[in-house]
Design an enzyme around this catalytic site. Structure first.
Site, PDB file in Angstrom:
ATOM      1  N   GLY A 175       1.364   6.860   0.053  1.00 20.15           N
ATOM      2  CA  GLY A 175       2.294   6.125  -0.808  1.00 20.15           C
ATOM      3  C   GLY A 175       1.952   6.344  -2.263  1.00 20.15           C
ATOM      4  O   GLY A 175       1.235   7.292  -2.602  1.00 20.15           O
ATOM      5  N   ASN A 176       2.457   5.499  -3.128  1.00 20.78           N
ATOM      6  CA  ASN A 176       2.130   5.616  -4.555  1.00 20.78           C
ATOM      7  C   ASN A 176       2.142   4.225  -5.187  1.00 20.78           C
ATOM      8  O   ASN A 176       2.453   3.244  -4.525  1.00 20.78           O
ATOM      9  CB  ASN A 176       3.096   6.580  -5.251  1.00 20.78           C
ATOM     10  CG  ASN A 176       4.521   6.104  -5.125  1.00 20.78           C
ATOM     11  OD1 ASN A 176       4.876   5.035  -5.590  1.00 20.78           O
ATOM     12  ND2 ASN A 176       5.343   6.896  -4.424  1.00 20.78           N
ATOM     13  N   ARG A 177       1.816   4.184  -6.471  1.00 18.85           N
ATOM     14  CA  ARG A 177       1.595   2.892  -7.115  1.00 18.85           C
ATOM     15  C   ARG A 177       2.844   2.262  -7.716  1.00 18.85           C
ATOM     16  O   ARG A 177       2.746   1.247  -8.397  1.00 18.85           O
ATOM     17  CB  ARG A 177       0.524   3.044  -8.204  1.00 18.85           C
ATOM     18  CG  ARG A 177      -0.859   3.277  -7.635  1.00 18.85           C
ATOM     19  CD  ARG A 177      -1.853   3.554  -8.754  1.00 18.85           C
ATOM     20  NE  ARG A 177      -1.744   2.583  -9.825  1.00 18.85           N
ATOM     21  CZ  ARG A 177      -2.084   2.819 -11.087  1.00 18.85           C
ATOM     22  NH1 ARG A 177      -2.533   4.013 -11.426  1.00 18.85           N
ATOM     23  NH2 ARG A 177      -1.963   1.890 -11.997  1.00 18.85           N
TER      24      ARG A 177
END
Ligand code: CTP
Length: 420
Positions: free
Chosen positions: A220-222
């Site tokens: 995923g990512n932030r």
């Protein structure tokens, strides 16, 4: 822009009134606050004064240093009676949180403090957002008081059901969420004429996709979804019909004017966005899409590490480039905006390249080398790149940045109409 008079009565939920003030001022409204003495046990007037940029009043007999004027308005030359002048200038009077005691007083026309006196003097619409213990809310006395207020034309924003302030308590009585209260306020305030996005359908993607590795892990990512949600809220306020395709945004308040479609992966985001794209006039592609997904995701099981295993290789496959896919399918009359999170030097050059590569009208470039803006932050600083040049947007809360982006969209659409 509306002049909102906010009456805060005593209760734990008074802290949510701070968030309401923040949302309302960021949306461009001018807010003045009056408090009951009991509410000061929960939130002090200094907090409301700081957020509104105006004096907060508690007592009918205390002079108002702003002489009843709202932020942005000139004070009158004479020294008026504070509660009369303040309510006379208000477009809407909102009591949030409204305690059972304050609701009782409002229902019976009592005027024993500034909040209740102001309610009697008010000729503008009254919105009451109750918050209390569930037994107090369900008590026949409270029910009768609420009905009496409703019968006299007050708008009542029913409290939500869920965990209440006292430990272990659960039921009806939670103050409505600040975003919901703001939407209810904006419904009551007379419209200021057509908004710049009236009649337009706006599709926003927000958040960050998650590509499963197995049943519990993902890549995923932030991205928090804040920028996309801010765009959606501001677009709705400017008159648009807004749908957000939200990738893994669980913790942000939702705007009642906006339709939300929740997704997790890039594949789901593509399907959800594509299904709505043809009918949309504007696409704001703020979601951070994971570029590579595990090629052999095992969503039916949790992968186990083996004894002695020191490393692991994950085969990855490209996810669809959603913006480029939709860009290739675009029809006349659509405006497409992409976002580019880039590191430091060269960010703008990447932005310009993406404008061409993705077939979009604008790219919002955001320098992620900075820690004070962007991911997880309430503020952002961006440069909007279009074929005509660059528009720098200085550091500001995300709703203000959203407004600047939407102003560019309005400008692009006006140019497109003028082009032969
Ligand atoms: N985007 C998309 N689909 C993808 C990747 C990105 O629609 N698979 C969109 C994003 O929502 C954003 C823009 O494209 O609006 C960002 O472009 P891009 O630069 O391709 O994304 P990054 O992966 O962040 O950048 P890089 O190419 O530098 O890896």
């Amino acid at each position: 822009m509306a002049r909102i008079l906010l009456g805060v009565s005593g209760g734990i939920a008074a802290y949510k009134a701070l968030e309401l003030v923040r949302l309302a001022t960021r949306a461009g409204h001018a807010v003045r606050v009056v408090q009951t003495p009991a509410s000061e046990r929960f939130v002090g007037r200094a907090s409301f004064a700081a957020l509104t940029g105006a004096p907060v009043l508690l007592d009918e007999f205390e002079p108002d240093p702003a002489r009843g004027a709202f932020p942005g308005d000139p004070p009158p030359a004479h020294d008026p009676l504070s509660h009369l002048e303040l309510v006379a200038n208000a477009d809407v009077y909102v009591v949030a949180p409204a305690s059972a005691n304050t609701i009782g007083k409002l229902a019976h026309g009592l005027a024993d403090n500034l909040l209740t006196s102001a309610a009697l003097a008010a000729t503008c619409p009254l919105l009451v957002a109750p918050a209390m213990n569930n037994h107090m809310w369900e008590h026949p006395a409270t029910r009768a008081n609420v009905e009496a207020l409703r019968a006299r034309g007050a708008a009542i924003l029913a409290p939500g059901t869920g965990a209440l302030a006292s430990k272990g308590e659960h039921g009806a009585g939670r103050l409505a969420e600040p975003a919901e209260i703001l939407a209810a306020i904006e419904k009551l305030v007379p419209a200021e004429g057509p908004g710049p996005l009236d009649g337009l359908t706006v599709l926003v993607t927000a958040g960050g996709t998650r590509e499963p590795i197995d049943s519990v892990r993902y890549i995923g990512n932030r991205s928090s979804g804040r920028m996309g949600f801010a765009l959606a809220g501001v677009a709705a306020r400017l008159g648009a019909q807004v749908t957000v395709v939200a990738a893994n945004v669980a913790d942000l308040p939702r705007d009642p004017r906006v339709t939300y479609v929740d997704v997790q992966t890039a594949g789901e985001l593509l399907d959800a966005a594509r299904a709505r794209f043809a009918a949309s006039d504007v696409l704001l592609m703020a979601a951070a899409v994971v570029d590579f997904r595990p090629a052999d995701a095992r969503t039916d099981t949790k992968l186990k590490k083996q004894d002695g295993q020191d490393d692991m290789t994950l085969a990855l496959a490209r996810t669809p480039d959603i913006l480029a896919t939709l860009g290739a399918e675009r029809r006349d009359g659509q405006t497409l905006v992409g976002f580019a999170a880039e590191h430091g030097d060269g960010a703008l050059a990447y932005g310009r390249a993406k404008l061409r590569a993705k077939g979009v009208d604008a790219i919002v470039v955001n320098d992620i080398a900075r820690t004070d803006i962007g991911f997880d932050s309430a503020a952002n600083e961006v440069t909007i790149v279009t074929a005509a040049g660059e528009t720098p947007v200085p550091r500001a809360p995300k709703p203000e940045v959203a407004r600047a982006i939407l102003d560019v969209v309005v400008g692009l659409r006006a140019q497109a109409v003028m082009r032969p």
